[in-house]
Design a protein around this motif. Structure first.
Motif, PDB file in Angstrom:
ATOM      1  N   LYS A  26       6.734  44.191  36.871  1.00 45.36           N
ATOM      2  CA  LYS A  26       7.491  43.057  36.305  1.00 45.36           C
ATOM      3  C   LYS A  26       9.216  43.918  36.616  1.00 45.36           C
ATOM      4  CE  LYS A  26       8.534  41.420  31.521  1.00 45.36           C
ATOM      5  NZ  LYS A  26       8.238  41.139  29.833  1.00 45.36           N
ATOM      6  N   LEU A  27       9.347  44.878  36.347  1.00 46.42           N
ATOM      7  CA  LEU A  27      10.932  44.793  36.058  1.00 46.42           C
ATOM      8  C   LEU A  27      11.622  45.305  37.793  1.00 46.42           C
ATOM      9  CD1 LEU A  27      12.904  46.889  34.996  1.00 46.42           C
ATOM     10  CD2 LEU A  27      11.912  49.297  35.823  1.00 46.42           C
ATOM     11  N   ALA A  28      10.453  45.391  39.122  1.00 43.90           N
ATOM     12  CA  ALA A  28      10.377  45.530  40.426  1.00 43.90           C
ATOM     13  C   ALA A  28      10.867  43.886  40.294  1.00 43.90           C
ATOM     14  CB  ALA A  28       9.553  45.804  40.780  1.00 43.90           C
ATOM     15  N   ARG A  29      10.071  43.197  40.245  1.00 46.09           N
ATOM     16  CA  ARG A  29      10.614  41.690  40.622  1.00 46.09           C
ATOM     17  C   ARG A  29      11.701  41.218  40.237  1.00 46.09           C
ATOM     18  NH1 ARG A  29       6.380  38.832  42.727  1.00 46.09           N
ATOM     19  NH2 ARG A  29       4.633  40.040  42.015  1.00 46.09           N
ATOM     20  N   GLN A  30      12.384  42.011  38.759  1.00 42.54           N
ATOM     21  CA  GLN A  30      13.598  41.086  37.749  1.00 42.54           C
ATOM     22  C   GLN A  30      14.992  41.729  38.618  1.00 42.54           C
ATOM     23  OE1 GLN A  30      12.546  43.473  33.718  1.00 42.54           O
ATOM     24  NE2 GLN A  30      11.666  41.266  33.016  1.00 42.54           N
ATOM     25  N   THR A  31      14.987  42.916  38.613  1.00 43.84           N
ATOM     26  CA  THR A  31      15.531  44.152  40.369  1.00 43.84           C
ATOM     27  C   THR A  31      15.525  43.842  40.970  1.00 43.84           C
ATOM     28  OG1 THR A  31      14.165  46.218  38.245  1.00 43.84           O
ATOM     29  CG2 THR A  31      16.992  46.333  40.102  1.00 43.84           C
ATOM     30  N   ALA A  32      14.476  42.668  41.435  1.00 42.13           N
ATOM     31  CA  ALA A  32      15.242  42.208  43.100  1.00 42.13           C
ATOM     32  C   ALA A  32      16.117  41.211  43.110  1.00 42.13           C
ATOM     33  CB  ALA A  32      13.357  42.234  43.737  1.00 42.13           C
ATOM     34  N   LYS A  33      15.417  40.366  41.837  1.00 38.28           N
ATOM     35  CA  LYS A  33      16.289  39.073  41.912  1.00 38.28           C
ATOM     36  C   LYS A  33      17.683  39.209  41.493  1.00 38.28           C
ATOM     37  CE  LYS A  33      15.839  35.131  38.864  1.00 38.28           C
ATOM     38  NZ  LYS A  33      15.628  33.973  37.520  1.00 38.28           N
ATOM     39  N   MET A  34      18.146  40.573  40.819  1.00 39.38           N
ATOM     40  CA  MET A  34      19.193  41.258  40.206  1.00 39.38           C
ATOM     41  C   MET A  34      20.118  41.330  41.090  1.00 39.38           C
ATOM     42  SD  MET A  34      20.185  44.531  37.793  1.00 39.38           S
ATOM     43  CE  MET A  34      18.329  44.152  36.590  1.00 39.38           C
ATOM     44  N   VAL A  35      19.599  41.963  42.656  1.00 36.68           N
ATOM     45  CA  VAL A  35      20.115  42.121  43.670  1.00 36.68           C
ATOM     46  C   VAL A  35      20.214  40.690  44.702  1.00 36.68           C
ATOM     47  CG1 VAL A  35      19.772  44.391  42.803  1.00 36.68           C
ATOM     48  CG2 VAL A  35      18.219  43.674  45.117  1.00 36.68           C
ATOM     49  N   GLY A  36      20.466  40.144  44.276  1.00 36.80           N
ATOM     50  CA  GLY A  36      19.946  38.475  45.153  1.00 36.80           C
ATOM     51  C   GLY A  36      18.462  38.429  46.037  1.00 36.80           C
ATOM     52  N   LEU A  37      17.444  39.053  46.184  1.00 35.25           N
ATOM     53  CA  LEU A  37      16.423  39.793  46.956  1.00 35.25           C
ATOM     54  C   LEU A  37      15.187  38.440  46.551  1.00 35.25           C
ATOM     55  CD1 LEU A  37      15.698  43.219  48.114  1.00 35.25           C
ATOM     56  CD2 LEU A  37      16.439  41.509  49.246  1.00 35.25           C
ATOM     57  N   GLY A  81      19.454  44.657  58.108  1.00 30.99           N
ATOM     58  CA  GLY A  81      20.318  45.253  57.379  1.00 30.99           C
ATOM     59  C   GLY A  81      21.148  45.396  55.876  1.00 30.99           C
ATOM     60  N   GLY A  82      21.080  43.891  56.072  1.00 36.95           N
ATOM     61  CA  GLY A  82      21.615  43.895  54.685  1.00 36.95           C
ATOM     62  C   GLY A  82      21.197  43.046  53.261  1.00 36.95           C
ATOM     63  N   GLN A  83      19.959  42.916  54.022  1.00 30.91           N
ATOM     64  CA  GLN A  83      18.320  42.768  52.891  1.00 30.91           C
ATOM     65  C   GLN A  83      17.909  44.787  52.055  1.00 30.91           C
ATOM     66  OE1 GLN A  83      16.276  40.337  55.051  1.00 30.91           O
ATOM     67  NE2 GLN A  83      16.565  38.591  53.715  1.00 30.91           N
ATOM     68  N   MET A  84      17.901  45.595  53.604  1.00 31.21           N
ATOM     69  CA  MET A  84      17.535  46.736  53.526  1.00 31.21           C
ATOM     70  C   MET A  84      18.272  47.584  52.364  1.00 31.21           C
ATOM     71  SD  MET A  84      16.122  47.295  57.150  1.00 31.21           S
ATOM     72  CE  MET A  84      15.668  49.601  56.311  1.00 31.21           C
ATOM     73  N   ARG A  85      19.917  47.042  52.218  1.00 30.01           N
ATOM     74  CA  ARG A  85      20.876  47.963  51.350  1.00 30.01           C
ATOM     75  C   ARG A  85      20.287  47.093  49.553  1.00 30.01           C
ATOM     76  NH1 ARG A  85      25.094  49.563  54.793  1.00 30.01           N
ATOM     77  NH2 ARG A  85      23.764  50.448  57.067  1.00 30.01           N
ATOM     78  N   ARG A  86      20.177  45.617  49.518  1.00 29.83           N
ATOM     79  CA  ARG A  86      19.604  45.594  48.398  1.00 29.83           C
ATOM     80  C   ARG A  86      17.982  45.891  47.995  1.00 29.83           C
ATOM     81  NH1 ARG A  86      22.843  40.791  47.519  1.00 29.83           N
ATOM     82  NH2 ARG A  86      24.262  40.654  48.856  1.00 29.83           N
ATOM     83  N   ALA A  87      17.514  46.493  48.741  1.00 27.82           N
ATOM     84  CA  ALA A  87      16.571  46.606  47.945  1.00 27.82           C
ATOM     85  C   ALA A  87      15.985  48.858  47.831  1.00 27.82           C
ATOM     86  CB  ALA A  87      15.338  46.522  49.452  1.00 27.82           C
ATOM     87  N   ALA A  88      17.211  49.418  48.646  1.00 29.48           N
ATOM     88  CA  ALA A  88      16.929  50.006  48.065  1.00 29.48           C
ATOM     89  C   ALA A  88      18.137  49.944  47.035  1.00 29.48           C
ATOM     90  CB  ALA A  88      18.084  51.351  49.102  1.00 29.48           C
ATOM     91  N   ILE A  89      18.946  49.485  46.706  1.00 31.52           N
ATOM     92  CA  ILE A  89      19.577  49.643  45.811  1.00 31.52           C
ATOM     93  C   ILE A  89      18.706  49.017  44.788  1.00 31.52           C
ATOM     94  CG2 ILE A  89      21.341  48.214  44.540  1.00 31.52           C
ATOM     95  CD1 ILE A  89      23.000  48.364  47.068  1.00 31.52           C
ATOM     96  N   ALA A  90      17.904  47.996  44.902  1.00 32.25           N
ATOM     97  CA  ALA A  90      16.928  47.929  43.861  1.00 32.25           C
ATOM     98  C   ALA A  90      16.227  48.553  42.854  1.00 32.25           C
ATOM     99  CB  ALA A  90      16.352  46.532  44.114  1.00 32.25           C
ATOM    100  N   GLY A  91      15.972  49.369  44.140  1.00 35.76           N
ATOM    101  CA  GLY A  91      14.883  50.845  44.224  1.00 35.76           C
ATOM    102  C   GLY A  91      15.361  51.388  43.591  1.00 35.76           C
ATOM    103  N   VAL A  92      16.738  51.861  43.178  1.00 38.39           N
ATOM    104  CA  VAL A  92      17.438  53.003  42.231  1.00 38.39           C
ATOM    105  C   VAL A  92      17.896  52.052  40.724  1.00 38.39           C
ATOM    106  CG1 VAL A  92      19.265  53.749  41.880  1.00 38.39           C
ATOM    107  CG2 VAL A  92      18.398  54.039  44.435  1.00 38.39           C
TER     108      VAL A  92
END
Length: 291
Positions: free
Chosen positions: A123-134, A148-159
């Motif tokens: 649940k938290l992962a889905r919320q965070t992904a939405k927050m970073v625009g994934l 490349g840009g999506q990978m950056r967003r995914a890495a930021i979301a994981g943090v």
């Protein structure tokens, strides 16, 4: 969460014949909620400095104070896990942080590692992904199928899924085109405002420093040689040239225009500041030419 370095020295391979000192007597403060940029030439000690922020490295001498925690050479690693939840570090190349089968699992990994249930982490992962625009359609794909840009967003979301108080980013726009760089920096600024995060950014992009940072730390040869606001740091053009540091684009252009008789007070840092001072001068010149 305030951060302070007090008389910090750091040696790689300390106590061996191969010891190399990377930080020298670092004393600095990073205010809570600030957007701090760390700049300097390659090899200046920037990456070594920021790895002290979540205790990937511990000082060889001195202490690092992060919120209510003090890290010294004697601090045991077992006491550092809570700190690493509070200070999130995004490395320069996101592929170094992405490893799971799917984007969703990758973002959820950190929370689960800290004891959150699989359901809550999902649940938290889905919320965070939405927050970073994934987009949700990307979450079941391999992270290595992303742009490349999506990978950056995914890495930021994981943090961000760890809900840190401090977000540390090492060259987050490296290798991206101008649009991708603007997208990532806009995201970081938005996250800072929305989540009240303390941001620490390593960058060689002086325009990003001028546009986003409110505090700048300058490193050279393992020493902190200057800190202040972007205006304070970039106002000393001669010093920047001596230290082989670039100016923001608008500042460099204004500096060229000064040689042609234009005046600027203060020296502009951004395109908007440059336009605000330049347009009236051009208008006056136009009137004079027609006169």
């Amino acid at each position: 969460m305030d951060i302070a370095f007090e008389k910090v020295n750091y040696w790689y391979q300390a106590g061996t014949p191969f010891a190399v000192q990377a930080l020298y007597d670092i004393n600095l403060n990073i205010p809570a909620g600030a957007f701090t940029a760390v700049i300097g030439q390659t090899g200046s000690g920037k990456s070594t400095l920021i790895q002290h922020l979540n205790a990937l490295l511990k000082p060889t001498e001195g202490q690092v104070i992060i919120g209510d925690r003090t890290i010294t050479p004697e601090t045991k690693n077992k006491h550092l896990k809570p700190l690493r939840k509070k200070v999130g570090l995004v490395f320069q190349f996101p592929e170094n942080q992405l490893f799971e089968e799917t984007v969703l699992k990758d973002i959820a990994f950190g929370p689960q590692n800290f004891g959150i249930s699989e359901e809550e982490a999902d649940k938290l992962a889905r919320q965070t992904a939405k927050m970073v625009g994934l987009d949700e359609s990307l979450l079941e794909r391999s992270p290595f199928d992303l742009s490349g840009g999506q990978m950056r967003r995914a890495a930021i979301a994981g943090v961000l899924a760890l809900e840190p108080d401090v977000l540390v980013l090492d060259e987050p726009t490296a290798g991206l085109d101008p649009r991708g760089r603007n997208d990532i920096m806009g995201l970081v600024r938005h996250l800072q405002a929305e989540k009240q995060l303390t941001i620490v950014l390593i960058t060689h992009q002086m325009d990003d420093v001028a546009n986003y940072a409110d505090h700048v730390i300058v490193m050279a040869h393992g020493h902190m040689v200057r800190q202040g606001t972007p205006r304070e740091v970039f106002s000393d053009v001669a010093w920047l040239n001596e230290n082989q540091l670039e100016l923001p684009t608008a500042t460099a252009y204004a500096n060229q225009l000064i040689q042609k008789g234009f005046t600027f007070d203060p020296l502009p840092l951004t395109a908007d500041e440059l336009a605000d001072q330049l347009v009236p001068q051009l208008a006056k010149q136009g009137v004079a030419d027609h006169g």
